[in-house]
Design a protein around this motif. Structure first.
Motif, PDB file in Angstrom:
ATOM      1  N   HIS A  33       0.867  -1.177   0.000  1.00 59.31           N
ATOM      2  CA  HIS A  33       0.000   0.000   0.000  1.00 59.31           C
ATOM      3  C   HIS A  33       0.904   1.228   0.000  1.00 59.31           C
ATOM      4  N   VAL A  34       0.752   2.095  -1.000  1.00 59.87           N
ATOM      5  CA  VAL A  34       1.587   3.284  -1.112  1.00 59.87           C
ATOM      6  C   VAL A  34       0.745   4.528  -0.829  1.00 59.87           C
ATOM      7  N   LEU A  49      -1.893   1.059 -10.500  1.00 60.24           N
ATOM      8  CA  LEU A  49      -1.335   0.406  -9.318  1.00 60.24           C
ATOM      9  C   LEU A  49      -2.228  -0.736  -8.845  1.00 60.24           C
ATOM     10  N   LEU A  50      -3.529  -0.529  -8.894  1.00 63.54           N
ATOM     11  CA  LEU A  50      -4.466  -1.582  -8.498  1.00 63.54           C
ATOM     12  C   LEU A  50      -4.321  -2.793  -9.418  1.00 63.54           C
ATOM     13  N   ASP A  51      -4.140  -2.552 -10.700  1.00 59.28           N
ATOM     14  CA  ASP A  51      -3.901  -3.641 -11.652  1.00 59.28           C
ATOM     15  C   ASP A  51      -2.614  -4.403 -11.319  1.00 59.28           C
ATOM     16  N   LEU A  52      -1.679  -3.728 -10.645  1.00 60.68           N
ATOM     17  CA  LEU A  52      -0.419  -4.345 -10.234  1.00 60.68           C
ATOM     18  C   LEU A  52      -0.490  -4.829  -8.772  1.00 60.68           C
ATOM     19  N   HIS A  55      -2.176  -1.182  -3.536  1.00 60.07           N
ATOM     20  CA  HIS A  55      -3.156  -0.174  -3.138  1.00 60.07           C
ATOM     21  C   HIS A  55      -2.488   1.185  -3.024  1.00 60.07           C
ATOM     22  N   SER A  56      -3.294   2.226  -3.166  1.00 60.62           N
ATOM     23  CA  SER A  56      -2.777   3.581  -3.027  1.00 60.62           C
ATOM     24  C   SER A  56      -3.784   4.435  -2.275  1.00 60.62           C
ATOM     25  N   CYS A  57      -3.262   5.488  -1.659  1.00 60.98           N
ATOM     26  CA  CYS A  57      -4.100   6.431  -0.914  1.00 60.98           C
ATOM     27  C   CYS A  57      -3.370   7.759  -0.885  1.00 60.98           C
ATOM     28  N   GLY A  58      -4.109   8.843  -0.922  1.00 60.20           N
ATOM     29  CA  GLY A  58      -3.480  10.151  -0.803  1.00 60.20           C
ATOM     30  C   GLY A  58      -4.391  11.292  -1.165  1.00 60.20           C
ATOM     31  N   THR A  59      -3.820  12.468  -1.081  1.00 60.30           N
ATOM     32  CA  THR A  59      -4.546  13.662  -1.473  1.00 60.30           C
ATOM     33  C   THR A  59      -4.601  13.731  -2.990  1.00 60.30           C
ATOM     34  N   LEU A  60      -5.533  14.507  -3.503  1.00 58.75           N
ATOM     35  CA  LEU A  60      -5.777  14.552  -4.941  1.00 58.75           C
ATOM     36  C   LEU A  60      -6.033  15.994  -5.378  1.00 58.75           C
ATOM     37  N   ARG A  61      -5.369  16.411  -6.432  1.00 55.90           N
ATOM     38  CA  ARG A  61      -5.649  17.744  -7.002  1.00 55.90           C
ATOM     39  C   ARG A  61      -6.989  17.689  -7.712  1.00 55.90           C
ATOM     40  N   LYS A  62      -7.779  18.714  -7.495  1.00 59.10           N
ATOM     41  CA  LYS A  62      -9.142  18.659  -8.035  1.00 59.10           C
ATOM     42  C   LYS A  62      -9.226  18.852  -9.542  1.00 59.10           C
ATOM     43  N   ASN A  63      -8.154  19.299 -10.193  1.00 64.08           N
ATOM     44  CA  ASN A  63      -8.209  19.533 -11.641  1.00 64.08           C
ATOM     45  C   ASN A  63      -7.583  18.402 -12.463  1.00 64.08           C
ATOM     46  N   ARG A  64      -7.309  17.242 -11.866  1.00 62.29           N
ATOM     47  CA  ARG A  64      -6.733  16.112 -12.607  1.00 62.29           C
ATOM     48  C   ARG A  64      -7.736  15.524 -13.587  1.00 62.29           C
ATOM     49  N   ARG A  98     -10.711  23.520   5.271  1.00 62.88           N
ATOM     50  CA  ARG A  98     -10.907  23.725   3.831  1.00 62.88           C
ATOM     51  C   ARG A  98     -11.204  22.367   3.208  1.00 62.88           C
ATOM     52  N   PRO A  99     -11.716  22.334   1.989  1.00 60.60           N
ATOM     53  CA  PRO A  99     -12.003  21.040   1.361  1.00 60.60           C
ATOM     54  C   PRO A  99     -10.725  20.214   1.151  1.00 60.60           C
ATOM     55  N   VAL A 100     -10.814  18.938   1.459  1.00 57.10           N
ATOM     56  CA  VAL A 100      -9.710  17.995   1.287  1.00 57.10           C
ATOM     57  C   VAL A 100     -10.179  16.924   0.316  1.00 57.10           C
ATOM     58  N   HIS A 101      -9.488  16.797  -0.815  1.00 55.34           N
ATOM     59  CA  HIS A 101      -9.821  15.790  -1.827  1.00 55.34           C
ATOM     60  C   HIS A 101      -8.879  14.611  -1.653  1.00 55.34           C
ATOM     61  N   MET A 102      -9.442  13.413  -1.572  1.00 53.21           N
ATOM     62  CA  MET A 102      -8.667  12.196  -1.325  1.00 53.21           C
ATOM     63  C   MET A 102      -9.004  11.139  -2.359  1.00 53.21           C
ATOM     64  N   ILE A 103      -8.067  10.204  -2.542  1.00 58.30           N
ATOM     65  CA  ILE A 103      -8.299   9.034  -3.384  1.00 58.30           C
ATOM     66  C   ILE A 103      -7.737   7.825  -2.641  1.00 58.30           C
ATOM     67  N   SER A 104      -8.473   6.715  -2.705  1.00 56.31           N
ATOM     68  CA  SER A 104      -8.047   5.501  -2.024  1.00 56.31           C
ATOM     69  C   SER A 104      -8.554   4.281  -2.784  1.00 56.31           C
ATOM     70  N   THR A 105      -7.748   3.223  -2.777  1.00 55.11           N
ATOM     71  CA  THR A 105      -8.192   1.973  -3.389  1.00 55.11           C
ATOM     72  C   THR A 105      -8.374   0.881  -2.341  1.00 55.11           C
ATOM     73  N   ARG A 106      -8.099   1.183  -1.096  1.00 51.78           N
ATOM     74  CA  ARG A 106      -8.237   0.182  -0.041  1.00 51.78           C
ATOM     75  C   ARG A 106      -9.397   0.467   0.900  1.00 51.78           C
ATOM     76  N   ASP A 107      -9.543   1.697   1.311  1.00 54.94           N
ATOM     77  CA  ASP A 107     -10.528   2.054   2.333  1.00 54.94           C
ATOM     78  C   ASP A 107     -11.819   2.574   1.731  1.00 54.94           C
ATOM     79  N   HIS A 108     -12.932   1.982   2.142  1.00 50.80           N
ATOM     80  CA  HIS A 108     -14.245   2.515   1.773  1.00 50.80           C
ATOM     81  C   HIS A 108     -14.445   3.794   2.576  1.00 50.80           C
ATOM     82  N   PRO A 109     -14.757   4.903   1.921  1.00 52.60           N
ATOM     83  CA  PRO A 109     -14.898   6.171   2.643  1.00 52.60           C
ATOM     84  C   PRO A 109     -16.049   6.134   3.652  1.00 52.60           C
ATOM     85  N   LYS A 110     -15.726   6.425   4.889  1.00 49.90           N
ATOM     86  CA  LYS A 110     -16.736   6.572   5.941  1.00 49.90           C
ATOM     87  C   LYS A 110     -16.146   7.435   7.035  1.00 49.90           C
ATOM     88  N   LEU A 111     -17.023   8.074   7.780  1.00 46.25           N
ATOM     89  CA  LEU A 111     -16.582   8.927   8.879  1.00 46.25           C
ATOM     90  C   LEU A 111     -16.410   8.101  10.144  1.00 46.25           C
TER      91      LEU A 111
END
Length: 137
Positions: A33-34, A49-52, A55-64, A98-111
């Protein structure tokens, strides 16, 4: 170490993605997991990365490219959390100061309810908690 030397026209903006894939070559296909910041992260890189089997997780630029536009420009009030899913890729937005944009392939988003460093209880998304916990290690 591979240094980023700016955009190369021959690779059409894929240079940062290629750097990540090159650095992770010895670790892919092993279930690692990176964690990455928004300079590198994208929906496309997360899928590669998921195909390989990584897993990955991190912040994400909103204009990608390939970001869910409706989510990226969603008006979010403090404490609100919205997410979008495509396969095993989750993109989320949560607002603290402020708004935080995230991307994850391991964790289902929940509070989740957590205590801050002063012992005050608050709710944070799992992807933010994990990113804060593992980034910098």
């Amino acid at each position: 170490m591979i240094m980023y030397r700016g955009k190369d026209d021959s690779e059409a903006g894929k240079k940062t993605q290629n750097i990540v894939l090159k650095l992770l070559e010895p670790y892919v296909l092993k279930g690692h997991h990176v964690f990455m910041d928004n300079f590198y992260n994208s929906v496309e890189l997360s899928q590669k990365l998921l195909d390989l089997q990584t897993h990955s997780c991190g912040t994400l630029r909103k204009n990608r490219k390939l970001n869910p536009r409706a989510l990226m420009y969603q008006k979010v009030k403090k404490g609100e959390h919205y997410w979008w899913r495509k396969g095993q890729i989750y993109v989320s937005v949560w607002k603290d100061k402020r708004p935080v944009h995230m991307i994850s392939t391991r964790d289902h988003p929940k509070l989740i309810e957590v205590a801050n460093r002063h012992g005050k209880m608050s709710t944070k998304p799992t992807e933010v908690i994990n990113y804060n916990s593992f980034m910098g290690e």
